[in-house]
Design a protein around this motif. Structure first.
Motif, PDB file in Angstrom:
ATOM      1  N   PRO B  42       7.353  -7.707   2.619  1.00  0.00           N
ATOM      2  CA  PRO B  42       6.906  -8.268   3.901  1.00  0.00           C
ATOM      3  C   PRO B  42       5.425  -8.000   4.119  1.00  0.00           C
ATOM      4  CG  PRO B  42       8.884  -6.947   4.197  1.00  0.00           C
ATOM      5  CD  PRO B  42       8.466  -6.780   2.791  1.00  0.00           C
ATOM      6  N   VAL B  45       4.346  -4.827   5.825  1.00  0.00           N
ATOM      7  CA  VAL B  45       4.359  -3.591   5.028  1.00  0.00           C
ATOM      8  C   VAL B  45       3.122  -3.519   4.143  1.00  0.00           C
ATOM      9  CG1 VAL B  45       5.599  -2.351   3.239  1.00  0.00           C
ATOM     10  CG2 VAL B  45       6.852  -3.466   5.078  1.00  0.00           C
TER      11      VAL B  45
ATOM     12  N   PRO C 151       8.511   0.770   2.820  1.00  0.00           N
ATOM     13  CA  PRO C 151       8.725  -0.513   2.140  1.00  0.00           C
ATOM     14  C   PRO C 151      10.064  -1.141   2.497  1.00  0.00           C
ATOM     15  CG  PRO C 151       8.052   1.187   0.586  1.00  0.00           C
ATOM     16  CD  PRO C 151       8.387   1.877   1.858  1.00  0.00           C
ATOM     17  N   SER C 153      11.299  -1.235   5.658  1.00  0.00           N
ATOM     18  CA  SER C 153      11.403  -1.490   7.088  1.00  0.00           C
ATOM     19  C   SER C 153      12.085  -2.828   7.329  1.00  0.00           C
ATOM     20  CB  SER C 153      10.018  -1.494   7.736  1.00  0.00           C
ATOM     21  OG  SER C 153       9.247  -2.552   7.206  1.00  0.00           O
ATOM     22  N   TYR C 154      12.021  -3.706   6.352  1.00  0.00           N
ATOM     23  CA  TYR C 154      12.616  -5.013   6.565  1.00  0.00           C
ATOM     24  C   TYR C 154      14.119  -4.918   6.769  1.00  0.00           C
ATOM     25  CZ  TYR C 154      14.822  -5.583   2.024  1.00  0.00           C
ATOM     26  OH  TYR C 154      15.648  -5.444   0.956  1.00  0.00           O
ATOM     27  N   GLN C 157      14.490  -4.895  10.297  1.00  0.00           N
ATOM     28  CA  GLN C 157      13.903  -6.019  11.018  1.00  0.00           C
ATOM     29  C   GLN C 157      14.864  -7.207  11.058  1.00  0.00           C
ATOM     30  OE1 GLN C 157       9.686  -6.755  10.195  1.00  0.00           O
ATOM     31  NE2 GLN C 157       9.631  -4.821   9.112  1.00  0.00           N
TER      32      GLN C 157
END
Lengths: 308, 318, 582
Positions: B42, B45, C151, C153-154, C157
Motif C-alpha cells: 500500500p 506504507v 507493512p 497495516s493493510y 484497513q
C-alpha cells in the motif's frame, strides 16, 4: 660457424652478425622449464578440444543445452563421457562449452586490465608529477575498493540496461572483473617505466630528438612487458575464479549458459546426489588453473634477466 | 619515515571519501529499493517507510546527511531490525578477524614450510610433490572444496561440525575458553586457507631459490656449515622479504572476509553482512561496510609497507 | 537466499481447508494441536531430561510484530506473543481460529459493526504486569500507526484501499505519515478500538464481516498486544533480551545477530499446553544447502532443505523417514504481460500453456516436490477445483500447442519474436525456466531467453511491468477463495501487473465480492477462476508449491498439518514441541 663460436667454443650455432634478442633468450629458457612446457601443451590441447567442440559436432557429441529428461543424473558412461546433469544435459559438452566461455572471460578481462593498466601506468610515469599524483590516487581508490562489492554493484547496475554493446552479459562481467584488477598492472608499468626513464638508452633517444610517444612505444614498453606478461598470465585464472564466485552469488551469465563457474555452482547443489556433476567442471577449472600457473611461473623465470 | 607515514595516513581521508561517494552513486543506480516487494505494498506504507528512513529526500541531501553523520562517527541504522550499523560491523568483524587470523597462521605455516622444503630440494621429488599439492589444492573454487570436505569429513565421517563459528561471537566472550569448539574450526580454515597457502608456498619457494644462489650462501656452504644451518639461519631470513609483499594483500583478503566460506559454514562474519546488504539494498550497511573495508585495506597496506622498510634496510621512504 | 516473501506466511498459517467462512458448518472435532500427545505422568515414560532443541530458520529482521515483514520474523513473534485468537489445525487439514487471550467469541452488535471481546481473567505479562484490554488496543493502534509503518497495516484497513477487515478510522490514520503530530493524535483517537475496562475491549468495523474472518484477522501478529511503556523506555532496543516483555509461551533470552536466538518458557504463559522444552535455539541459516548438511551432522534437529536435495534424502533410508513435504499454499505460474503484442493473442498463450508438460516439469526440474497445476486456486481452500476442469483446456498437448501457435499466425514459430522470461536466481527457478525454455523451443519452435535477477530487481521489474514473461504466482494471505482473485485479475487491481482486463472477469469479480451468502460467494469465485484460467488472462499456472523439511525423530509434538504453516517453526505450535525418547 660464426666468429663467436670459434672464440668461445660454444656448440651453439649463431648466425653471423645477429644477436639473440631478449625474447628469443626468454623463449629458450621457457622451453627448458619442464613444468611450463607441460602446462603450455596441456593448455593448448584443452583449448583445441574446447574450440573443436564448438565447431565440430562429433567432438561435443551433444548440444550443451539439450535436455534429455529420461537420462538425468547419470554417471560417466560411453554414451555420456562425463555423465549428465539434473536436467539430462551432457556434462562433457557443457564442460567444453564452459572452458570456451571461461577462457573468453579470462582473456577478455585481461585485455581490459592490460589496456587500462598500460595507459594509466604509462601516463603516470611519463606525464609529469601532477598526472602521476592524480592517477596514482585514482589507483589507490580503486585498490581500496572491496573487489566483490564493486563487481556485484557493477553487475547489478549494468544488468538489463541496453546501452549499446554493454548489454552483452559477457562483456559486463569482463568489465566488472577487469575494473577491479587493473591496478596491479598500472603500478607495475609505472614502476618499470620510472626506472627505465633514467636509463642511458632512453636519455640517448631523447637527445636524438625522438618524441615521447616513440620513446614509450619503441623503447620502454618492450622492456616493461616482461612482468606485465607474467601478471596477465596469472590474471586469467584469477578472472575464472572471480566468475565462479559471481556464479555462487547468482550474478554470472544467464542460464542455460554453461560457464565453468555456473557448472561448479550447479554441482554444489547436488554433491551428495551426483558427485560427478561437480567433479568434472571443478577438474576443468583446476586443470586450467594449473596450466596457467605453471606457464606463468615459467614465463616469470624466463623473462627475469637475473635468473639463470 | 615518520613524515611518510603521516602523509600516507592523511591521504587515506580523501581516498575513503572517494570510495564512499562512488559507492553511494553505484548503490542508488542499482534497480530496486529496500522495500521493493513483488506484492503490491500500500502506498501509505511505502510513504511511511520512506519517511522514516529519509529516503524521500533528494539524493544530494541524503548524501550530505550521510557524510555529516559519518564525520560524527554515526554509520546509521540497518534496515534489517533498525540495528546500529557500527555495532553489527564490529561484531561481524570480530568473527571474520578470528577466521582471518587463524587462516593466515595456517596458510603461513603450511605455505612457508612447503616453500622452504621444496626450494631446499629443488627439482627433487619433494619439490614436485610440494608444488603439486600447493597448486592443486588451490586450483578449485573454495566452495567446491568446502562442499567436498563437508560431505566427506563432516556428514559421512562425522569428524567435524559445520554450523556456525567455533569461537566467541561477542567481544566480551574473548577469554571464555568454553566458547571455542575446534571441531567447527577445522573445515572453514582449511577451505579458506588453501589458496593463500599455495600462493605463499610458491612465492617462498621462488624467493628461497633466489637466495640460495647468492654468494653469501655459497660462502656459508664453503665454510663447511651443515646444509640445515645454511638454509635456516642465512637463507630463510633474507628470503622472507619478498614474501612479505604478498602477505599484505593476503592478509587484507582474509580479514575482509570470504563471503562464500561464511555462507557455506553459516559463520556470522562481516563478508556475509556486506553481500547480503547489497542484495537487500540496505544502504547504510552497504556504505558502512565498504568504508570499513577500504579503511582496513589501506591500513593493511601501510602496515606491510612499514614492515618492509623495517625488515629490508635497502628500502627507505622519503 | 532469504527471499522468504512475507506473504508466504499467510498461506501457511491461514490456509484453511474448509475455510473459516464456513466454520459454522464445521464439525467441532478438534484434535489437540500437537500431532502426538506429550508424555504425562499417567503410565507414560518420563520425558528425557535434556529438553533442548535446535531449529532452523532464515534470518529475521525484527521481533516487533508491528514492524515485521517476513514469515520467519512472524513465526518467532508467534512464540513470543499471542493475540486475542489463534489459528489451530483441524482434523481435516484445515485451520480455524479459537480463543487465545480472549475468553470466548466476541459479542457482535446488531448492526454487525461493533465487536466486544472479553479477555480471560488473570492474564499476566512476563514481567508480572497484568495484561489488559488497553494493551490490545495499543497493539491495534500500532498496527495502523504511520510512524510505526507496519507493512501489514493493510490487514486492518478497509477493502476500499486494498485492505481486509476495515477497522474504523484505520485507513485515515495509516495514510497520515505527512501529517503533524496533533493531526496524527486526533486520527489515532478516532480509530475504532477502545478499552471499556481492563478486560473488555470494543472494536468497531466499517462494514459487517463474517465472524470467522474477524477471528482470523485477530489471530494475526499485527493485532498482538503492545506494551507502550516498554517501547517508550527502550526505543528500538525494546526487543532486546534484557528488555523484552512478552505474553506468549516463550520469552527471548539470547539474540546474536546473523547467528541465532534462544527462547525459554515464559512462566506466565496462560494457555495450554505449557512448554515442555527448557530451551529452544533457532539458528539462522539462509543457505538451505548448509542447513541440509547441518541436519545430517546432527547440529540441527529440524531443517528446511532445498528441493534439489529431496532425492538425496529419499535415497537414504534414515533421512527418508525424517522427510516431511508440506503444502505451501502458493501457486506458481508463468505470468504473461498482456500489453505485449504477441502475448496479447490468446492463441499464443494457449500454445505456451499447452507446450508445458507439467508432470515432467515437477518430476525433473523440481525434484518431484509440489503438485502440477492447471488451476489457480490452491488445494485446502474451499472452492478448490483442481486440475480436472482445466486439464483439457490448457493442459499438456504438444500437437494442440503447435496448432494454436499456427492459428495465431506463427506456424512452426516462424516470425515469432524472441521473448525474455524473468526469474529469481534460485536453483529451483533456474531449473524450471530451463525446462520451459526447451519445452517452448522443441514444441513451438520459439526462442525464449532467461533473465535471472536478484529479488529486489525482480520485484522492480514486476512492479514496473517491464517483463514479457515472468515466473511469479500468488501466496495465500488468508484461507478464502477471494484472496487469490480480487486485486489480481480485475482491471484496476493493485497486483494486476500483467494487465488482465476482461469485462466478463471484472463483472464476475464484482458480483462475487458483493455476494453475502457464503455458498454463493464460493460458487461465483469459482466461476471467476474458470474465466481466468480458460482465458489465461495474465497467468499460465503450472506448479502448486510444497516445502521439504527434515525433522529429527528426537523432536515430538510437531504438528504435521499441511495447512497450518509449514513455513517456519513457530506456526507449528512451538509450545507443543518436546524431546522424546527415540
Amino acid at each position: 660457424m660464426g666468429v663467436e663460436a670459434a672464440t668461445t667454443g660454444l656448440a651453439i650455432d649463431l648466425p653471423p652478425g645477429r644477436e639473440s634478442g631478449l625474447w628469443r633468450d626468454a623463449f629458450r629458457r621457457l622451453l627448458r622449464n619442464r613444468l611450463a612446457v607441460a602446462g603450455l601443451i596441456m593448455l593448448l590441447s584443452i583449448i583445441a578440444l574446447a574450440v573443436g567442440a564448438g565447431a565440430i559436432d562429433e567432438i561435443a557429441r551433444y548440444d550443451p543445452d539439450f535436455q534429455t529428461h529420461a537420462d538425468i543424473h547419470e554417471g560417466p558412461s560411453t554414451a555420456h563421457f562425463f555423465g549428465t546433469d539434473n536436467l539430462g544435459r551432457d556434462t562433457w559438452s557443457r564442460v567444453l562449452a564452459g572452458v570456451r566461455i571461461s577462457l573468453q572471460i579470462g582473456l577478455g578481462t585481461q585485455v581490459i586490465v592490460l589496456a587500462l593498466g598500460l595507459v594509466v601506468g604509462a601516463l603516470a610515469a611519463m606525464g609529469g608529477r601532477l598526472s602521476d599524483n592524480v592517477l596514482m590516487r585514482f589507483t589507490d581508490i580503486m585498490y581500496a575498493f572491496p573487489d566483490l562489492l564493486f563487481i556485484i554493484l557493477m553487475r547489478a547496475v549494468l544488468e538489463g540496461r541496453d546501452w549499446l554493446v554493454l548489454s552483452d552479459q559477457r562483456l559486463q562481467i569482463m568489465l566488472a572483473i577487469g575494473l577491479v584488477n587493473w591496478t596491479t598492472i598500472a603500478r607495475l608499468v609505472r614502476g618499470q617505466m620510472l626506472a627505465l626513464q633514467g636509463q642511458d638508452f632512453v636519455l640517448a633517444a631523447r637527445a636524438l630528438g625522438a618524441r615521447p610517444w616513440r620513446i614509450v612505444l619503441v623503447h620502454m614498453l618492450p622492456n616493461t612487458l616482461g612482468p606485465v606478461v607474467v601478471a596477465v598470465t596469472f590474471g586469467i585464472p584469477i578472472a575464472i575464479f572471480a566468475e565462479a564466485a559471481l556464479g555462487f552469488i547468482g550474478f554470472s551469465l544467464p542460464p542455460p549458459t554453461a560457464s565453468l563457474g555456473r557448472l561448479a555452482k550447479d554441482g554444489y547443489n547436488f554433491v551428495q546426489l551426483n558427485p560427478w556433476f561437480v567433479v568434472f567442471p571443478a577438474s576443468a577449472i583446476a586443470l586450467l588453473m594449473l596450466c596457467f600457473t605453471f606457464l606463468g611461473d615459467g614465463l616469470r623465470d624466463a623473462l627475469d634477466p637475473r635468473s639463470r | 619515515m615518520t613524515g611518510y607515514v603521516i602523509r600516507r595516513v592523511l591521504w587515506m581521508i580523501p581516498v575513503l571519501w572517494a570510495v564512499a561517494t562512488i559507492t553511494f552513486l553505484l548503490m542508488h543506480a542499482v534497480p530496486g529499493g529496500p522495500f521493493t516487494e513483488e506484492k503490491d505494498v500500500p502506498q501509505s506504507v511505502l510513504n511511511a517507510l520512506n519517511r522514516r528512513y529519509n529516503l524521500d529526500e533528494p539524493l544530494w541531501r541524503q548524501y550530505l546527511l550521510y557524510l555529516w553523520n559519518l564525520l560524527q562517527g554515526d554509520l546509521g541504522l540497518s534496515f534489517r531490525g533498525d540495528r546500529d550499523v557500527s555495532e553489527l560491523i564490529g561484531r561481524g568483524f570480530f568473527v571474520t578477524m578470528q577466521l582471518g587470523l587463524l587462516t593466515f597462521i595456517f596458510a603461513a605455516i603450511i605455505g612457508l614450510t612447503l616453500g622452504v622444503v621444496s626450494a631446499a630440494n629443488q627439482n627433487g621429488p619433494l619439490d614436485y610433490l610440494a608444488v603439486f599439492f600447493a597448486t592443486a589444492g588451490a586450483a578449485v573454487p573454495n566452495f567446491v572444496l568446502a562442499s567436498f570436505l563437508i560431505v566427506v569429513f563432516a556428514v559421512e565421517l562425522g569428524w567435524f561440525n559445520i554450523l556456525g563459528w567455533g569461537g566467541p561471537i561477542e567481544w566480551r566472550d574473548t577469554f571464555d575458553l568454553s566458547m571455542w569448539d575446534p571441531k567447527k574450526l577445522v573445515l572453514p580454515i582449511i577451505s579458506l586457507g588453501v589458496v593463500p597457502a599455495a600462493y605463499i608456498a610458491r612465492v617462498t619457494r621462488a624467493s628461497m631459490l633466489e637466495v640460495l644462489r647468492q654468494d653469501y650462501v655459497r660462502t656459508a656452504r664453503a665454510k663447511g656449515l651443515v646444509e640445515f644451518t645454511v638454509v635456516a639461519r642465512h637463507a630463510v631470513k633474507n628470503a622472507m622479504i619478498p614474501v612479505l609483499t604478498v602477505m599484505g594483500p593476503i592478509f587484507a583478503f582474509l580479514v575482509t572476509g570470504s563471503f562464500i566460506i561464511e555462507s557455506v559454514f553459516s559463520i556470522p562474519g562481516v563478508g556475509r553482512l556486506f553481500v547480503e546488504a547489497v542484495l537487500r539494498r540496505d544502504y547504510a550497511m552497504i556504505m558502512g561496510t565498504t568504508i570499513f573495508y577500504a579503511g582496513i585495506v589501506a591500513f593493511a597496506n601501510l602496515a606491510v609497507d612499514i614492515m618492509y622498510a623495517v625488515v629490508d634496510p635497502r628500502v627507505r621512504y622519503g | 537466499m532469504s527471499h522468504s516473501i512475507r506473504r508466504l506466511l499467510f498461506g501457511l498459517i491461514l490456509v484453511a481447508a474448509l475455510g473459516i467462512l464456513l466454520a459454522s458448518c464445521e464439525e467441532d472435532k478438534k484434535e489437540p494441536a500437537g500431532g502426538e500427545t506429550p508424555p504425562d505422568g499417567a503410565g507414560q515414560p518420563a520425558p528425557p531430561e535434556d529438553q533442548h532443541v535446535v531449529m532452523h530458520s532464515t534470518e529475521p529482521e525484527f521481533f516487533d510484530p508491528h514492524r515485521s515483514n517476513f514469515e520467519q520474523d512472524i513465526a518467532i513473534e508467534r512464540m513470543l506473543f499471542r493475540g486475542l485468537y489463534q489459528l489451530q489445525a483441524t482434523a481435516d487439514g484445515g485451520a480455524e481460529a479459537v480463543p487465545a487471550m480472549a475468553a470466548g467469541d466476541p459479542v457482535v452488535s446488531d448492526d454487525g459493526l461493533t465487536y466486544t471481546v472479553t479477555l480471560t481473567d488473570g492474564l499476566l505479562w512476563s514481567d508480572d504486569a497484568p495484561l489488559t484490554a488497553q494493551h490490545f488496543v495499543d497493539g491495534i493502534l500500532r498496527g495502523c500507526d504511520p510512524t510505526v509503518a507496519s507493512p501489514y497495516s493493510y490487514l486492518l484497513q478497509s477493502p476500499d484501499v486494498g485492505g481486509i477487515i476495515g477497522v474504523a478510522g484505520c485507513d485515515e490514520f495509516a495514510a497520515a505519515s505527512d501529517a503533524s503530530a496533533e493531526e496524527q493524535e486526533a486520527l489515532r483517537a478516532d480509530v475504532g478500538a477502545t478499552a471499556v475496562d481492563d478486560t473488555t475491549l470494543e472494536i468497531t468495523l466499517l462494514a459487517p464481516k463474517p465472524l470467522a474472518t474477524f477471528k482470523a484477522i485477530f489471530s494475526l501478529w499485527v493485532t498482538f498486544p503492545a506494551r507502550l511503556d516498554v517501547i517508550e523506555q527502550y526505543g528500538e532496543q525494546w526487543t532486546d533480551p534484557a528488555n523484552i516483555v512478552v505474553n506468549g509461551p516463550f520469552t527471548l533470552t539470547e539474540f546474536v545477530a546473523q547467528d541465532h536466538v534462544i527462547l525459554e518458557p515464559n512462566p506466565n504463559w496462560a494457555l495450554e499446553p505449557t512448554p515442555l522444552l527448557q530451551e529452544l535455539t533457532i539458528r539462522f541459516i539462509d543457505d538451505f544447502e548448509a542447513a541440509f548438511r547441518s541436519f545430517q551432522t546432527g547440529e540441527l534437529d529440524q531443517a528446511r532443505i532445498p528441493e534439489a536435495e529431496v532425492p538425496t534424502a529419499q535415497g537414504d533410508a534414515a533421512l527418508n523417514d525424517q522427510l516431511l513435504i508440506v503444502g505451501a499454499g502458493r501457486m506458481t505460474s508463468v505470468e504473461v504481460q498482456l500489453d505485449n503484442e504477441a502475448l496479447s493473442d490468446f492463441n499464443v498463450r494457449l500454445a505456451l500453456s499447452k507446450a508445458i508438460d507439467r508432470d515432467t516439469l515437477i518430476e525433473v526440474a523440481n525434484s518431484g516436490v509440489g503438485v502440477p497445476a492447471e488451476y489457480w486456486v490452491v488445494s485446502g481452500v474451499t472452492g478448490y477445483q483442481g486440475r480436472e476442469p482445466f486439464q483439457d483446456l490448457i493442459g499438456y498437448d504438444a500437437e494442440g500447442a503447435a496448432a494454436a501457435l499456427e492459428e495465431a499466425g506463427y506456424p512452426g514459430g516462424e516470425g515469432f519474436p524472441t521473448l525474455t522470461i524473468t526469474i529469481l536466481d534460485t536453483p529451483a527457478r533456474v531449473a524450471q525456466a530451463e525446462f520451459l525454455q526447451q519445452a517452448w523451443s522443441e514444441t513451438l519452435g520459439i526462442t525464449v531467453e532467461i533473465r535471472q535477477v536478484d529479488a529486489r530487481t525482480r520485484s522492480t521489474i514486476f512492479n514496473e511491468e517491464t517483463f514479457e514473461l515472468f515466473i511469479g504466482g500468488w501466496q495465500l494471505d488468508y484461507p478464502d477463495i477471494e484472496n487469490p482473485i480480487v486485486g489480481l485479475f480485475n482491471t484496476d487491481g493493485g497486483n494486476n501487473k500483467y494487465n488482465c482486463s476482461m469485462p466478463e472477469i471484472d463483472a464476475k469479480i464484482a458480483e462475487a465480492s458483493s455476494a453475502t451468502d457464503p455458498a454463493e460467494h464460493v460458487t461465483l469465485f469459482q466461476e471467476a477462476e474458470t474465466l481466468i484460467v480458460s482465458n489465461l488472462c495474465g497467468v499460465i499456472p503450472y506448479l502448486q508449491e510444497a516445502l521439504p523439511y527434515l525433522i529429527s525423530p528426537k523432536l515430538g509434538g510437531v504438528n504435521e498439518s499441511p495447512t497450518l504453516d509449514a513455513g517456519q517453526p513457530g506456526n507449528w505450535c512451538a509450545e507443543c514441541w518436546f524431546v522424546q525418547e527415540q
